[in-house]
Motif scaffolding. Structure first.
Motif, mmCIF file in Angstrom:
data_model
loop_
_atom_site.group_PDB
_atom_site.id
_atom_site.type_symbol
_atom_site.label_atom_id
_atom_site.label_comp_id
_atom_site.label_asym_id
_atom_site.label_seq_id
_atom_site.Cartn_x
_atom_site.Cartn_y
_atom_site.Cartn_z
ATOM 1 N N GLU A 10 17.866 5.898 -35.002
ATOM 2 C CA GLU A 10 17.892 5.062 -33.984
ATOM 3 C C GLU A 10 16.794 5.270 -33.300
ATOM 4 O O GLU A 10 16.173 3.792 -32.525
ATOM 5 C CB GLU A 10 19.127 6.045 -33.222
ATOM 6 C CG GLU A 10 19.942 4.890 -32.018
ATOM 7 C CD GLU A 10 21.280 4.953 -31.814
ATOM 8 O OE1 GLU A 10 21.598 4.213 -31.272
ATOM 9 O OE2 GLU A 10 21.692 6.671 -31.234
ATOM 10 N N ARG A 11 16.230 6.433 -33.217
ATOM 11 C CA ARG A 11 14.841 6.628 -32.214
ATOM 12 C C ARG A 11 14.154 6.190 -32.541
ATOM 13 O O ARG A 11 13.002 4.613 -31.826
ATOM 14 C CB ARG A 11 14.413 7.488 -32.395
ATOM 15 C CG ARG A 11 13.387 8.161 -31.570
ATOM 16 C CD ARG A 11 12.555 9.449 -31.685
ATOM 17 N NE ARG A 11 13.497 10.438 -30.735
ATOM 18 C CZ ARG A 11 13.257 11.605 -31.548
ATOM 19 N NH1 ARG A 11 11.860 12.365 -31.933
ATOM 20 N NH2 ARG A 11 14.019 13.304 -31.241
ATOM 21 N N ALA A 12 14.024 5.116 -33.888
ATOM 22 C CA ALA A 12 13.401 4.443 -35.004
ATOM 23 C C ALA A 12 13.286 2.892 -34.634
ATOM 24 O O ALA A 12 12.106 2.346 -34.230
ATOM 25 C CB ALA A 12 12.403 4.763 -36.301
ATOM 26 N N LEU A 13 14.238 2.697 -34.313
ATOM 27 C CA LEU A 13 14.790 1.035 -34.101
ATOM 28 C C LEU A 13 14.431 0.732 -32.155
ATOM 29 O O LEU A 13 14.322 0.030 -31.900
ATOM 30 C CB LEU A 13 15.834 0.904 -34.189
ATOM 31 C CG LEU A 13 16.629 0.829 -36.043
ATOM 32 C CD1 LEU A 13 17.914 0.934 -35.991
ATOM 33 C CD2 LEU A 13 15.662 -0.635 -36.338
ATOM 34 N N GLU B 184 12.492 2.157 -30.130
ATOM 35 C CA GLU B 184 11.260 2.842 -30.248
ATOM 36 C C GLU B 184 10.275 1.600 -30.114
ATOM 37 O O GLU B 184 8.953 0.773 -29.791
ATOM 38 C CB GLU B 184 10.425 3.637 -30.396
ATOM 39 C CG GLU B 184 10.755 5.153 -29.520
ATOM 40 C CD GLU B 184 9.713 6.519 -30.091
ATOM 41 O OE1 GLU B 184 9.390 6.872 -31.108
ATOM 42 O OE2 GLU B 184 10.920 7.953 -30.304
ATOM 43 N N ILE B 185 10.369 0.658 -32.104
ATOM 44 C CA ILE B 185 9.838 -0.158 -32.532
ATOM 45 C C ILE B 185 10.889 -1.559 -32.342
ATOM 46 O O ILE B 185 11.372 -1.447 -34.007
ATOM 47 C CB ILE B 185 8.858 0.467 -33.792
ATOM 48 C CG1 ILE B 185 7.889 1.960 -33.580
ATOM 49 C CG2 ILE B 185 8.585 -0.747 -34.394
ATOM 50 C CD1 ILE B 185 8.219 2.638 -35.111
ATOM 51 N N LYS B 186 10.767 -1.804 -31.495
ATOM 52 C CA LYS B 186 11.395 -2.599 -31.628
ATOM 53 C C LYS B 186 10.938 -4.860 -32.214
ATOM 54 O O LYS B 186 10.002 -4.666 -32.107
ATOM 55 C CB LYS B 186 12.028 -4.131 -30.324
ATOM 56 C CG LYS B 186 12.936 -2.468 -29.616
ATOM 57 C CD LYS B 186 13.014 -3.202 -28.451
ATOM 58 C CE LYS B 186 13.980 -2.283 -26.993
ATOM 59 N NZ LYS B 186 13.734 -2.373 -26.344
ATOM 60 N N HIS C 78 11.234 -1.870 -40.882
ATOM 61 C CA HIS C 78 10.601 -1.934 -41.015
ATOM 62 C C HIS C 78 9.783 -1.429 -42.526
ATOM 63 O O HIS C 78 8.681 -1.091 -42.232
ATOM 64 C CB HIS C 78 9.806 -0.616 -39.967
ATOM 65 C CG HIS C 78 11.114 -0.960 -38.398
ATOM 66 N ND1 HIS C 78 10.037 -1.892 -38.292
ATOM 67 C CD2 HIS C 78 12.032 -0.447 -38.267
ATOM 68 C CE1 HIS C 78 10.487 -1.358 -36.905
ATOM 69 N NE2 HIS C 78 11.898 -0.969 -37.057
ATOM 70 N N LYS C 79 10.665 -1.494 -43.583
ATOM 71 C CA LYS C 79 10.266 -1.004 -44.633
ATOM 72 C C LYS C 79 10.593 -1.694 -45.999
ATOM 73 O O LYS C 79 9.075 -1.669 -46.984
ATOM 74 C CB LYS C 79 11.739 0.507 -45.505
ATOM 75 C CG LYS C 79 11.293 0.617 -46.251
ATOM 76 C CD LYS C 79 12.000 1.923 -46.594
ATOM 77 C CE LYS C 79 12.257 2.914 -47.893
ATOM 78 N NZ LYS C 79 12.657 3.321 -48.380
ATOM 79 N N CYS C 80 10.949 -2.710 -45.856
ATOM 80 C CA CYS C 80 11.407 -4.158 -46.891
ATOM 81 C C CYS C 80 10.820 -5.293 -45.955
ATOM 82 O O CYS C 80 10.789 -6.565 -46.809
ATOM 83 C CB CYS C 80 12.673 -4.010 -47.510
ATOM 84 S SG CYS C 80 14.382 -4.617 -46.450
ATOM 85 N N GLU D 9 21.892 -7.897 -34.436
ATOM 86 C CA GLU D 9 21.878 -6.568 -34.251
ATOM 87 C C GLU D 9 23.265 -6.391 -34.595
ATOM 88 O O GLU D 9 23.212 -5.156 -34.755
ATOM 89 C CB GLU D 9 22.566 -6.539 -32.598
ATOM 90 C CG GLU D 9 20.208 -6.710 -31.494
ATOM 91 C CD GLU D 9 21.161 -6.467 -30.683
ATOM 92 O OE1 GLU D 9 22.286 -6.383 -29.686
ATOM 93 O OE2 GLU D 9 20.066 -7.042 -29.205
ATOM 94 N N GLU D 10 23.899 -7.173 -34.755
ATOM 95 C CA GLU D 10 25.280 -7.138 -36.032
ATOM 96 C C GLU D 10 25.729 -6.667 -36.961
ATOM 97 O O GLU D 10 26.476 -5.784 -37.945
ATOM 98 C CB GLU D 10 26.183 -8.356 -35.973
ATOM 99 C CG GLU D 10 26.524 -9.400 -34.242
ATOM 100 C CD GLU D 10 26.862 -10.346 -34.160
ATOM 101 O OE1 GLU D 10 27.292 -10.731 -36.023
ATOM 102 O OE2 GLU D 10 27.479 -11.003 -33.610
ATOM 103 N N ASP D 11 23.723 -6.739 -37.698
ATOM 104 C CA ASP D 11 23.842 -6.298 -38.877
ATOM 105 C C ASP D 11 23.671 -4.543 -38.700
ATOM 106 O O ASP D 11 23.456 -3.911 -39.427
ATOM 107 C CB ASP D 11 22.473 -6.470 -39.608
ATOM 108 C CG ASP D 11 23.089 -8.212 -39.799
ATOM 109 O OD1 ASP D 11 24.015 -8.551 -39.924
ATOM 110 O OD2 ASP D 11 21.682 -8.858 -39.994
#
Length: 311
Positions: free
Chosen positions: A146-149, A151-153, A158-160, A166-168
């Motif tokens: 949750e910290r990564a989401l 901090e990096i909005k 970020h991976k694929c 937000e609902e996903d």
């Protein structure tokens, strides 16, 4: 009576007070939720899936649960909301390079570090051991802290690189409040899918009925076919009559098309009648000429006889 032998009872043995609430070991609870399957209570092993409420399962256990339709099947509260394999998302987890596995602690003579987890966050590097909040994306199944989401909005994974909303985002092993929010979203999503299916069925049924009506209108019944044939024959007869009159007026008996045959037959009949009339007139003329010749011969013979008598 009793209390002999030098025994001295204490107060807590004689007076019964309120029972102490048994406290659950937080470390054991975290291990059970993050390292073991919520359905089969076995260790998590790939492929690992998560439901819409954020619980972790082994995919094999979910398949066995869905395929087991026997009446003696024990109801499982942890998987009662899972009705098909579509209600589950396979997780795309990042391995922890510092995790050595269970090979070193097979004999049981080594210390198991419960803080060291098998998977980590691919962005920040936090271990997925229950000490930090983790989430996964329902579209692609990638797991992040949750910290990564926060901090990096971004609106893309970020991976694929799959877009999400937000609902996903579903929290893994969240609190009771998080589970209630996720349950409401799940119910809304299922109602929406049901309404979409009903609308699609209605549209398909309307399309089929319209196509059937069109086919029935294009292919008439036997009575209509007979009436159409009569109309066609009558109209063709009128056209032929009109063509015959035009051809007779213009003096051109030949007309192109199918009507040519009818006009040619009628013209041949007319020619045959005209030829027969000409032949009869010729016979009459020949008969009159023969009769006139006979009369002239008789007159000549009578005149010769009269003249010989006078002489």
């Amino acid at each position: 009576m009793g209390c002999d032998g030098g025994t001295i009872p204490k107060r807590h043995e004689l007076v019964k007070g309120p029972r102490k609430v048994e406290k659950v070991d937080k470390v054991a609870e975290l291990v059970a939720r993050w390292f073991y399957c919520a359905l089969s209570q076995e260790k998590l092993r790939r492929p690992i899936v998560a439901c819409e409420l954020g619980r972790l399962y082994n995919k094999d256990a979910i398949l066995e649960f869905l395929l087991d339709k026997s009446p003696d099947k024990t109801p499982m509260e942890s998987a009662s909301h899972i009705r098909s394999i579509k209600n589950v998302t396979e997780l795309n987890l990042a391995d922890n390079p510092a995790w050595s596995g269970d090979k070193e602690s097979i004999k049981g003579d080594k210390y198991d570090d419960l803080q060291c987890a098998r998977f980590i966050c691919p962005v920040v590097g936090l271990e997925m051991n229950g000490r930090h909040r983790f989430c996964f994306l329902r579209n692609c199944g990638c797991v992040f802290s949750e910290r990564a989401l926060k901090e990096i909005k971004s609106e893309v994974c970020h991976k694929c690189g799959v877009p999400f909303q937000e609902e996903d985002v579903i929290v893994l092993n969240g609190s009771k409040e998080d589970v209630e929010i996720l349950k409401k979203r799940m119910e809304e999503r299922r109602l929406k899918s049901k309404l979409e299916k009903k609308s699609k069925k209605g549209k398909s049924a309307a399309a089929t009925t319209a196509s059937q009506q069109e086919t029935s209108a294009d292919s008439p019944g036997p009575s209509k076919v007979k009436n159409d044939k009569d109309c066609v024959s009558s109209s063709s007869g009128e056209n032929r009559q009109i063509i015959f009159t035009k051809s007779s007026e213009n003096g051109n008996p030949s007309v192109p098309g199918k009507v040519n045959k009818a006009s040619s037959s009628s013209s041949t009949t007319k020619r045959s009648i005209a030829d027969s009339e000409d032949k009869s007139e010729a016979y009459k003329s020949i008969f009159t000429t023969h009769s006139s010749a006979k009369r002239s011969k008789e007159e000549c013979s009578n005149w010769v006889t009269h003249t010989a008598y006078y002489f």
